[in-house]
Each structure stands twice: as structure tokens, then as C-alpha cells.
Enzyme design. Structure first.
Site, PDB file in Angstrom:
ATOM      1  N   ARG A  15      45.226  37.656  43.009  1.00  0.00           N
ATOM      2  CA  ARG A  15      46.332  36.593  42.619  1.00  0.00           C
ATOM      3  C   ARG A  15      46.031  34.774  42.824  1.00  0.00           C
ATOM      4  O   ARG A  15      45.689  33.756  41.994  1.00  0.00           O
ATOM      5  CB  ARG A  15      47.430  36.698  43.314  1.00  0.00           C
ATOM      6  CG  ARG A  15      48.457  35.644  43.230  1.00  0.00           C
ATOM      7  CD  ARG A  15      48.895  34.372  43.595  1.00  0.00           C
ATOM      8  NE  ARG A  15      49.099  34.352  44.732  1.00  0.00           N
ATOM      9  CZ  ARG A  15      49.117  33.818  46.054  1.00  0.00           C
ATOM     10  NH1 ARG A  15      48.432  32.537  45.255  1.00  0.00           N
ATOM     11  NH2 ARG A  15      48.959  34.062  47.401  1.00  0.00           N
ATOM     12  N   ASP A  16      45.740  34.901  44.023  1.00  0.00           N
ATOM     13  CA  ASP A  16      45.273  33.734  44.868  1.00  0.00           C
ATOM     14  C   ASP A  16      43.672  32.938  44.932  1.00  0.00           C
ATOM     15  O   ASP A  16      44.054  31.414  44.305  1.00  0.00           O
ATOM     16  CB  ASP A  16      45.249  33.791  46.083  1.00  0.00           C
ATOM     17  CG  ASP A  16      45.973  32.244  47.392  1.00  0.00           C
ATOM     18  OD1 ASP A  16      46.170  31.469  46.392  1.00  0.00           O
ATOM     19  OD2 ASP A  16      44.908  31.826  47.716  1.00  0.00           O
ATOM     20  N   CYS A 240      43.079  26.802  45.979  1.00  0.00           N
ATOM     21  CA  CYS A 240      44.947  25.730  46.150  1.00  0.00           C
ATOM     22  C   CYS A 240      45.035  24.782  44.637  1.00  0.00           C
ATOM     23  O   CYS A 240      44.279  23.696  45.260  1.00  0.00           O
ATOM     24  CB  CYS A 240      45.060  25.744  47.087  1.00  0.00           C
ATOM     25  SG  CYS A 240      46.990  24.543  47.246  1.00  0.00           S
ATOM     26  N   ASN A 249      39.734  31.435  49.688  1.00  0.00           N
ATOM     27  CA  ASN A 249      40.343  32.483  51.246  1.00  0.00           C
ATOM     28  C   ASN A 249      39.502  32.849  51.492  1.00  0.00           C
ATOM     29  O   ASN A 249      38.522  33.369  51.253  1.00  0.00           O
ATOM     30  CB  ASN A 249      41.326  33.465  50.145  1.00  0.00           C
ATOM     31  CG  ASN A 249      42.647  33.156  49.851  1.00  0.00           C
ATOM     32  OD1 ASN A 249      42.693  32.570  48.434  1.00  0.00           O
ATOM     33  ND2 ASN A 249      43.208  32.601  50.526  1.00  0.00           N
TER      34      ASN A 249
END
Length: 304
Positions: A15-16, A240, A249
Site C-alpha cells: 500500500r504505502d 508520500c 518507509n
């Protein structure tokens, strides 16, 4: 130094990680990758985001991914849900937990979800309420808890106010996001000392990006405060979309090297995580930032 005996890691790469990649990864490749992660011993996988495709086109296949992945009974599968429609779609294909999100910074919140903080609470409350009625665990992502790309340093008291509201609304845990990856250990200490006066360590999750190379140091600092839950992304994939310049991350592979080196159990097989990193590295067509992945690249055969 007394560290926790066991650490719960949430793998947020699907996801991220993928949401910040320019290329769309084919659905079958996503599914194969998530299935690889499911066999690594990871505790939790956030497998997609049920946002409108126009906002995150890289994850427009969330429902198809949710239907196709092979669920491991030992893995907790969660997804990001921005609103009731997103929750409806997530429940339809299957989740164990729902993640809602907002920013501590007014400006970042407005750019991220096009609402003020006060306008965001009622929307999230409805999502939380429906998720809890469906007996789902709810995590509240709180972004920009240290620094905001638009407003600068963030006051921990402001973070407390947002977290108290989310807890009052029914979330089970809060994930504290170093969204632009600029926090240093002293900031982590200041935040945790304040947060632990309000919440238990079991309710706190740390989510570090590695823009300035401080993520591992910040995790080590968090461990000293008894934090046992962290978000990470295989190979350091990610960023982001609403914080220009933010790196991915903290790499799951690097976190494992740290934790296992300290004698802390995770249940995760490092070789399986390495294979998963090399697989997605091949699919995105560029090197992942993880130093552990790079140093061990020749030790494992790619499973492509």
C-alpha cells in the site's frame, strides 16, 4: 538495556510502498508478491488502499487484489479506507483490520484529503463506527507528527489532541507517522514521553520514513521506550504523494537486521523477505534503497 522480547511488524509495501511509484504494477504481480510476503512470517500485511482510483491510480485494483490473494491464517490482513464507500469495498473482499488516516497539520491534511481537521473527524467517526460494528480492528494513521513539509515543527500537544479524539471515536491503536522522514531520536523521545502519559505502549505504532537516514536510529529509540509495533516496507519501497521529497518507509529488511541482531524475535524469515524485495525490485525496474537488500542481493536467487 532491556528491549521487548517480540516485535510485531506491519508490512506496508503493497500500500504505502506502491502508491508512490509512477508505474502501475500488474495485478497478478501484486498478488504473487503479497503471497510471497504472506509466507515470510510477517504478522500483518496492509495489502492495498480503497481510495478513489483518481487519487491513487497505482492501487485501482484493490478489490481484485483482495479477492485474489492467498490468505495465510497466521497473517492479519488490513487495508487503508478513507470513507464509508472504501470500507464497504474492503469488507466486501475481506479485511481483518481497517486503517483510517489524517494529518496533525492542517495544511497537510487539506492537501492530503481535501478537508480541514475539524471536517475530517465526523467522516472518520462514521468509518470507525461501521468497522467496529463489523468486528474489525481499527488503526488510526496520524501523519506529520514530528515535522510538516508546509508548517514546520509540530507541537506534541497538538498530536495529543488529535489522538485523544480518534481514541474517543473508537480506534484501537494509533500509528505515528514521520511522514517526511526528518525526525531525530530526541524528537521521538519527546513525543513518546508525552504519548505514554496518555496511552499504553500497546496502543502505539511507529511509522518512520527514511529521508534523512534516521529511521533505524528512531526505531532503536522507540524500542527503549517499550514500543513493540512498527510499520515498514520491504526494501524501503515508498514515499508520500503529498510530501514532496519524502523517501520510502524504513526497509523491513533493515529493521529485521537490527531486531534479530539485538536478539529480538519477530518470527520473520529474512531470506523470504529478501526474495520478496528482489521480486518487487525487478517489477518496478529500479534499485530499492535498503542497504540490507543491496548487500545480500547475490545471496538469494530471485523468484521471478
Amino acid at each position: 538495556m532491556n528491549y521487548p522480547d517480540y516485535i510485531w511488524l506491519k508490512e506496508v509495501g503493497p500500500r504505502d510502498g506502491l502508491q508512490n511509484e509512477e508505474a502501475f504494477i500488474e495485478t497478478d504481480d501484486k498478488v504473487k508478491w503479497i503471497n510471497m510476503l504472506s509466507e515470510s512470517g510477517i504478522d500483518e500485511i496492509e495489502y492495498s488502499s480503497f481510495v478513489h482510483p483518481k487519487w491513487i491510480p497505482q492501487l485501482r485494483d484493490a478489490r481484485e487484489v483482495g479477492r485474489k490473494i492467498k490468505r495465510n491464517k497466521n497473517v492479519f490482513y488490513s487495508a487503508l479506507v478513507p470513507n464509508l464507500k472504501g470500507l464497504e469495498h474492503a469488507l466486501e473482499v475481506g479485511i481483518d483490520g481497517a486503517s483510517i488516516f489524517m494529518s496533525v497539520s492542517e495544511t497537510h491534511n487539506k492537501k492530503n484529503i481535501n478537508k480541514s481537521i475539524s471536517e475530517t473527524y465526523p467522516v472518520l467517526y462514521e468509518v470507525i463506527k461501521e468497522a467496529k460494528q463489523a468486528n474489525k480492528y481499527v488503526t488510526g494513521y496520524v501523519s506529520t507528527v514530528f515535522d510538516c513539509p508546509y508548517e514546520g515543527k509540530v507541537d506534541p500537544e497538538h498530536v495529543i489532541r488529535v489522538c485523544n479524539q480518534l481514541m474517543e471515536d473508537g480506534v484501537d491503536a494509533i500509528s505515528f507517522g514521520d511522514t517526511i522522514g526528518t525526525a531525530v531520536p530526541s524528537q521521538v523521545e519527546a513525543l513518546l514521553e508525552r504519548m505514554l502519559t496518555e496511552f499504553s505502549s500497546e496502543q502505539l505504532i511507529m511509522h518512520f520514513h527514511d529521508t534523512r537516514g534516521m529511521a533505524i536510529a528512531n526505531i532503536l529509540t522507540s524500542l527503549r521506550y517499550g514500543i513493540t509495533r512498527f510499520d515498514s516496507s520491504v526494501g524501503g519501497l515508498g514515499g508520500c504523494p503529498y510530501a514532496r521529497g519524502a523517501a520510502g518507509n524504513v526497509a523491513t529488511n533493515d529493521v529485521l537486521y537490527l531486531l534479530h541482531g539485538l536478539g529480538i524475535k519477530t518470527g520473520i524469515k529474512e531470506d523470504k523477505m529478501q526474495q520478496a524485495a528482489l521480486f518487487i525490485q525487478d517489477k518496478i525496474g529500479k534499485k530499492l534503497p535498503s542497504k540490507t537488500v543491496a548487500s545480500q542481493a547475490n545471496d538469494y536467487k530471485k523468484t521471478v
